[in-house]
Scaffold this active site. Structure first.
Site, mmCIF file in Angstrom:
data_model
loop_
_atom_site.group_PDB
_atom_site.id
_atom_site.type_symbol
_atom_site.label_atom_id
_atom_site.label_comp_id
_atom_site.label_asym_id
_atom_site.label_seq_id
_atom_site.Cartn_x
_atom_site.Cartn_y
_atom_site.Cartn_z
ATOM 1 N N GLY A 15 70.542 -43.496 16.695
ATOM 2 C CA GLY A 15 70.854 -42.467 17.681
ATOM 3 C C GLY A 15 71.985 -41.529 17.301
ATOM 4 N N ASN A 17 71.823 -38.697 15.788
ATOM 5 C CA ASN A 17 71.462 -37.304 16.110
ATOM 6 C C ASN A 17 71.520 -37.057 17.613
ATOM 7 O OD1 ASN A 17 70.662 -35.589 13.669
ATOM 8 N ND2 ASN A 17 69.676 -37.554 13.233
ATOM 9 N N MET A 94 60.341 -43.165 15.523
ATOM 10 C CA MET A 94 59.587 -43.613 14.367
ATOM 11 C C MET A 94 58.134 -43.986 14.679
ATOM 12 S SD MET A 94 61.817 -42.819 12.215
ATOM 13 C CE MET A 94 61.302 -43.373 10.577
ATOM 14 N N ILE A 96 54.299 -42.603 15.343
ATOM 15 C CA ILE A 96 53.475 -41.403 15.170
ATOM 16 C C ILE A 96 52.914 -41.016 16.534
ATOM 17 C CG2 ILE A 96 51.350 -40.514 14.125
ATOM 18 C CD1 ILE A 96 52.044 -42.156 11.662
ATOM 19 N N LEU A 97 53.044 -39.737 16.875
ATOM 20 C CA LEU A 97 52.557 -39.278 18.179
ATOM 21 C C LEU A 97 51.056 -39.021 18.113
ATOM 22 C CD1 LEU A 97 55.438 -36.748 18.908
ATOM 23 C CD2 LEU A 97 55.063 -38.927 20.080
ATOM 24 N N ASN A 111 61.310 -31.930 15.757
ATOM 25 C CA ASN A 111 61.653 -33.152 15.040
ATOM 26 C C ASN A 111 62.651 -32.819 13.945
ATOM 27 O OD1 ASN A 111 61.397 -35.900 14.150
ATOM 28 N ND2 ASN A 111 60.065 -35.197 12.484
ATOM 29 N N HIS A 113 63.694 -34.216 10.118
ATOM 30 C CA HIS A 113 63.138 -35.067 9.058
ATOM 31 C C HIS A 113 64.082 -35.024 7.848
ATOM 32 C CE1 HIS A 113 60.027 -37.107 6.794
ATOM 33 N NE2 HIS A 113 60.296 -36.281 5.801
HETATM 34 C C1 GAR Z 1 67.379 -39.334 10.699
HETATM 35 O O1 GAR Z 1 67.881 -39.264 9.399
HETATM 36 C C2 GAR Z 1 66.077 -38.583 10.819
HETATM 37 O O2 GAR Z 1 65.987 -37.507 9.945
HETATM 38 C C3 GAR Z 1 65.081 -39.649 10.463
HETATM 39 O O3 GAR Z 1 65.559 -40.825 11.047
HETATM 40 C C4 GAR Z 1 66.977 -40.766 11.076
HETATM 41 C C5 GAR Z 1 67.437 -41.136 12.467
HETATM 42 O O4 GAR Z 1 68.814 -41.277 12.530
HETATM 43 N N1 GAR Z 1 63.774 -39.326 10.953
HETATM 44 C C6 GAR Z 1 62.666 -39.605 10.305
HETATM 45 O O5 GAR Z 1 62.636 -40.190 9.246
HETATM 46 C C7 GAR Z 1 61.411 -39.122 11.015
HETATM 47 N N2 GAR Z 1 60.293 -39.166 10.117
HETATM 48 P P1 GAR Z 1 69.560 -41.438 13.908
HETATM 49 O O6 GAR Z 1 68.827 -42.522 14.703
HETATM 50 O O7 GAR Z 1 70.937 -41.889 13.514
HETATM 51 O O8 GAR Z 1 69.545 -40.113 14.598
#
Ligand code: GAR
Length: 205
Positions: A15, A17, A94, A96-97, A111, A113
Site C-alpha cells: 500500500g 502507493n 494483483m 486480473i480484472l 493502474n 506498473h
Molecule cells: C508497485 O510497484 C506497482 O507498480 C506494482 O505493485 C507494487 C505495489 O506496491 N504493480 C504491479 O506489479 C501491477 N502489475 P505498493 O503496494 O507498495 O503500492
C-alpha cells in the site's frame, strides 16, 4: 458536501502507493476524495493505511466468498458504484480484472506498473526487466483496458538499472519514482483532463 472527484483505490499489498496518494490528498495537493479502499487480501497493509488515514469505507472482499472471478468483480463494481466513485485507482492490485469489470468503467480505471510499458507487462515486471538486461527501467501510469497492462499511457518515469541490481534494489528505485508519479498524474487528470487520440493520451490545457 464534498465536491471533489470521488475515487476508489484497489490494493492487494504493502500500500505504499495508496499511502502517498492519501498524503498528497491530505496536503491539499491532489484534489480527490479517496472514498473507498478495497483489498482482496485480509492482511494487506493497504487496509491499515486506509483506516489510519480515515478513509470512509475500507473493505476486505474475500474472493472465496464468490463463485468465480466474474461474481467477485461484479460485487466490487457494485460497491464502487454504490459509493459514487468516478475513478478506480489500482495500486498494487494483483488480481486480473475481468473484461466485464473493465467494460463497466471505460477510461475510468488507472493502474501503475513497475516497468516502461509496453516492455515487461505482467506480474514479474521487475524480474523480467533485470533478466533481459535492460539499462533503464521505470514505471508507467496507464488506463486499464481489456489487454493486460495494455491501455493508453498517461505518464512514465525512468530509472537507471545498475550493475549488480537485485529485484529488490531495482524495485526500490522504481517505487521512489512511482510515489512521485502516481499522485502527480491523478492531480493532472483532475485539474487538466485529457482526451484520447488513437492510443495516445492528449493532455488538455
Ligand atoms: C508497485 O510497484 C506497482 O507498480 C506494482 O505493485 C507494487 C505495489 O506496491 N504493480 C504491479 O506489479 C501491477 N502489475 P505498493 O503496494 O507498495 O503500492
Amino acid at each position: 458536501m464534498n465536491s471533489k472527484k470521488a475515487i476508489a483505490v484497489m490494493a492487494s499489498g504493502r500500500g505504499s502507493n495508496l499511502k502517498v496518494i492519501l498524503e498528497s490528498v491530505a496536503a491539499g495537493a491532489c484534489p480527490v476524495d479517496v472514498r473507498l479502499v478495497i483489498s482482496d487480501k485480509a492482511d494487506a497493509e493497504a487496509l491499515q493505511i486506509a483506516r489510519a488515514a480515515g478513509v470512509a469505507h475500507v473493505v476486505w472482499m474475500n474472493p472465496k466468498d464468490y463463485q468465480d472471478r466474474a461474481q467477485f468483480d461484479a460485487a466490487c463494481a457494485d460497491l464502487i458504484d454504490h459509493h459514487g466513485c468516478q475513478w478506480i485507482v489500482l495500486a498494487g492490485y494483483m488480481r486480473i480484472l475481468s473484461s466485464f469489470f473493465v467494460r463497466r468503467f471505460p477510461q475510468r480505471i488507472i493502474n501503475i506498473h513497475p516497468s516502461i510499458l509496453p516492455s515487461f507487462a505482467g506480474a514479474r515486471a521487475v524480474e523480467d526487466a533485470l533478466s533481459y538486461g535492460v539499462k533503464v527501467s521505470g514505471c508507467t501510469v496507464h488506463l486499464v483496458d481489456e489487454v493486460l497492462d495494455g491501455g493508453s499511457i498517461l505518464a512514465q518515469a525512468i530509472v537507471p538499472v545498475l550493475d549488480h541490481d537485485t529485484r529488490e534494489s531495482l524495485h526500490v528505485r522504481i517505487q521512489k519514482e512511482e510515489h512521485q508519479l502516481y499522485p502527480k498524474t491523478l492531480t493532472r487528470m483532475v485539474e487538466q483532463g485529457f482526451k484520447i487520440d488513437g492510443r495516445s493520451v492528449i493532455w488538455l490545457s
